[in-house]
Scaffold this motif. Structure first.
Motif, PDB file in Angstrom:
ATOM      1  N   PHE A  98       0.637  -0.988  -0.258  1.00 13.40           N
ATOM      2  CA  PHE A  98       0.224  -0.562   0.417  1.00 13.40           C
ATOM      3  C   PHE A  98       0.640   1.119  -0.363  1.00 13.40           C
ATOM      4  N   ASP A  99       1.113   1.877  -1.277  1.00 18.57           N
ATOM      5  CA  ASP A  99       1.688   2.991  -1.137  1.00 18.57           C
ATOM      6  C   ASP A  99       1.097   4.332  -0.269  1.00 18.57           C
ATOM      7  N   THR A 100       1.013   4.695   0.478  1.00 16.88           N
ATOM      8  CA  THR A 100      -0.062   5.704   1.035  1.00 16.88           C
ATOM      9  C   THR A 100       0.267   7.401   1.122  1.00 16.88           C
ATOM     10  N   HIS A 101       1.637   7.158   0.318  1.00 17.30           N
ATOM     11  CA  HIS A 101       1.141   8.564  -0.716  1.00 17.30           C
ATOM     12  C   HIS A 101       1.293   9.349  -2.071  1.00 17.30           C
ATOM     13  N   VAL A 102       0.936   8.738  -3.368  1.00 17.53           N
ATOM     14  CA  VAL A 102       1.529   9.825  -4.557  1.00 17.53           C
ATOM     15  C   VAL A 102       1.115  10.101  -5.147  1.00 17.53           C
ATOM     16  N   HIS A 103       1.759  10.994  -5.943  1.00 17.05           N
ATOM     17  CA  HIS A 103       1.198  12.712  -6.840  1.00 17.05           C
ATOM     18  C   HIS A 103       1.287  12.065  -8.300  1.00 17.05           C
ATOM     19  N   LEU A 104       0.412  10.837  -8.538  1.00 22.00           N
ATOM     20  CA  LEU A 104       0.640  10.639  -9.469  1.00 22.00           C
ATOM     21  C   LEU A 104      -0.347  11.605 -10.486  1.00 22.00           C
ATOM     22  N   ASN A 105      -0.871  13.295  -9.584  1.00 24.89           N
ATOM     23  CA  ASN A 105      -0.770  13.939  -9.935  1.00 24.89           C
ATOM     24  C   ASN A 105      -0.660  15.053 -10.393  1.00 24.89           C
ATOM     25  N   ALA A 106       0.658  14.993 -10.956  1.00 21.01           N
ATOM     26  CA  ALA A 106       1.861  15.903 -10.947  1.00 21.01           C
ATOM     27  C   ALA A 106       1.925  15.442 -12.129  1.00 21.01           C
ATOM     28  N   ASP A 107       2.565  16.885 -13.306  1.00 15.70           N
ATOM     29  CA  ASP A 107       2.929  17.516 -14.642  1.00 15.70           C
ATOM     30  C   ASP A 107       3.520  16.470 -14.445  1.00 15.70           C
ATOM     31  N   GLN A 108       4.615  15.377 -13.893  1.00 17.56           N
ATOM     32  CA  GLN A 108       5.479  14.564 -14.543  1.00 17.56           C
ATOM     33  C   GLN A 108       5.187  13.191 -15.369  1.00 17.56           C
ATOM     34  N   PHE A 109       3.965  12.808 -14.426  1.00 20.44           N
ATOM     35  CA  PHE A 109       3.582  12.003 -14.913  1.00 20.44           C
ATOM     36  C   PHE A 109       2.338  11.806 -16.588  1.00 20.44           C
ATOM     37  N   GLU A 110       2.538  13.376 -16.493  1.00 18.18           N
ATOM     38  CA  GLU A 110       1.370  13.696 -17.496  1.00 18.18           C
ATOM     39  C   GLU A 110       1.438  12.388 -19.024  1.00 18.18           C
ATOM     40  N   GLU A 111       2.459  11.874 -19.180  1.00 18.83           N
ATOM     41  CA  GLU A 111       2.572  11.057 -20.520  1.00 18.83           C
ATOM     42  C   GLU A 111       3.098   9.396 -20.223  1.00 18.83           C
ATOM     43  N   ASP A 112       2.768   8.956 -19.305  1.00 21.40           N
ATOM     44  CA  ASP A 112       2.476   7.967 -18.955  1.00 21.40           C
ATOM     45  C   ASP A 112       2.160   7.718 -17.607  1.00 21.40           C
ATOM     46  N   GLN A 113       1.153   8.089 -17.314  1.00 21.77           N
ATOM     47  CA  GLN A 113      -0.355   7.629 -15.606  1.00 21.77           C
ATOM     48  C   GLN A 113       0.054   6.354 -15.917  1.00 21.77           C
ATOM     49  N   ASP A 114      -0.803   6.112 -16.922  1.00 20.04           N
ATOM     50  CA  ASP A 114      -1.509   4.563 -17.468  1.00 20.04           C
ATOM     51  C   ASP A 114      -0.204   3.836 -17.028  1.00 20.04           C
ATOM     52  N   GLU A 115       1.417   3.554 -17.974  1.00 22.35           N
ATOM     53  CA  GLU A 115       1.800   2.159 -17.172  1.00 22.35           C
ATOM     54  C   GLU A 115       2.127   2.620 -16.274  1.00 22.35           C
ATOM     55  N   VAL A 116       2.561   3.892 -15.591  1.00 21.59           N
ATOM     56  CA  VAL A 116       3.454   3.936 -13.972  1.00 21.59           C
ATOM     57  C   VAL A 116       2.123   2.695 -13.630  1.00 21.59           C
ATOM     58  N   ILE A 117       0.563   3.139 -13.339  1.00 25.03           N
ATOM     59  CA  ILE A 117      -0.287   2.726 -12.075  1.00 25.03           C
ATOM     60  C   ILE A 117       0.834   1.244 -12.525  1.00 25.03           C
ATOM     61  N   LEU A 118       0.386   0.671 -13.960  1.00 26.08           N
ATOM     62  CA  LEU A 118       0.529  -1.169 -14.565  1.00 26.08           C
ATOM     63  C   LEU A 118       2.136  -1.505 -14.165  1.00 26.08           C
ATOM     64  N   ARG A 119       2.712  -0.903 -13.365  1.00 27.95           N
ATOM     65  CA  ARG A 119       3.770  -1.498 -13.110  1.00 27.95           C
ATOM     66  C   ARG A 119       3.630  -1.293 -12.073  1.00 27.95           C
ATOM     67  N   ALA A 120       3.249  -0.091 -10.879  1.00 27.75           N
ATOM     68  CA  ALA A 120       2.901  -0.701  -9.675  1.00 27.75           C
ATOM     69  C   ALA A 120       2.150  -1.878  -9.250  1.00 27.75           C
TER      70      ALA A 120
END
Length: 255
Positions: free
Chosen positions: A3-25
């Motif tokens: 359980f990752d209790t603190h993420v900022h997937l809402n940051a600009d740094q994830f704009e290009e590949d948000q879905d892939e980052v979530i899949l890797r998690a």
């Protein structure tokens, strides 16, 4: 299960590949995440994420660096959002004495307002603390924040401060810095804090653990944090993962 209790997937740094980052998690065993919104833009993005992904929850609050920008309307908005079934905490909130955008007195006022709101709506709080240990502890005591408790996010303080926070019904969350070779304080805290009061996080895209230090962090790397803490505590990784997940689910009221 992690359980990752603190993420900022809402940051600009994830704009290009948000879905892939979530899949890797997910592939790394991350079953749950809390995405933290701390201003208007990031809160709106957090709300979009929790609608899209069943296993992502949100915390909403106002960051101390931007305290000077928070209005009464924003506070009212936070109160309205607190009733959303997937908003599980208020924050991140607190004090940040590193940057000087918001004067200390305004930060303290905004911090107190959010604690009072959290007590009103009965949600735990997520604390951001940078170079403000004693003022944070004092305000939490004065506002009787122990009534709701919460999380000392990415804790970097001493074991003594950690124990003061534990006494006020707060959990200690450790992130990437616990993996850094010379990070004596987080390693000491990891060893000494009871496992039933510990949480893990990435704070991605910031504070990537070793060996990714200096690069963009992502939720999959929370596994490295968990492995390091398990080693420091001399317990099995599975035990650490299971207990920190149970701790997080209990705090956030996730069944």
């Amino acid at each position: 299960m992690l359980f990752d209790t603190h993420v900022h997937l809402n940051a600009d740094q994830f704009e290009e590949d948000q879905d892939e980052v979530i899949l890797r998690a997910k592939e790394a065993g991350v079953e749950y995440m809390v995405v933290v919104g701390f201003d208007e833009k990031t809160i709106n993005r957090a709300l979009d994420l929790i609608e899209k992904y069943e296993f992502i929850y949100a915390a909403v609050g106002w960051h101390p660096v931007d305290a000077i920008d928070m209005t009464d309307e924003h506070l009212q908005w936070l109160e309205e959002l607190s009733s959303h079934p997937k908003v599980v905490a208020l924050g991140e909130m607190g004090l940040d004495y590193h940057w000087d955008k918001s004067p200390k007195e305004i930060q303290k006022e905004v911090f107190r307002k959010q604690i009072r709101l959290a007590k009103k709506v009965q949600l735990p709080i997520i604390i951001h603390n940078r170079e403000a240990d004693q003022d944070i502890v004092n305000i939490l005591k004065e506002e009787e924040a122990s009534e709701i408790g919460g999380i000392m996010h990415c804790f970097g303080g001493s074991v003594e401060i950690a124990k003061e926070c534990l006494a006020m019904n707060f959990h200690i969350s450790l992130g990437g810095p616990v993996t850094f070779k010379n990070a004596k304080r987080p390693k000491q805290v990891a060893k000494e804090i009871p496992i039933d009061r510990l949480l893990i996080e990435t704070d991605c895209p910031y504070l990537a653990p070793h060996p990714f230090r200096g690069k963009r962090n992502e939720p999959a790397y929370v596994k490295l944090v968990a492995e390091e803490i398990a080693e420091l505590k001399e317990i099995e990784f599975e035990q650490l993962a299971k207990q920190t997940t149970a701790n997080a689910k209990e705090i956030f009221g996730i069944s």
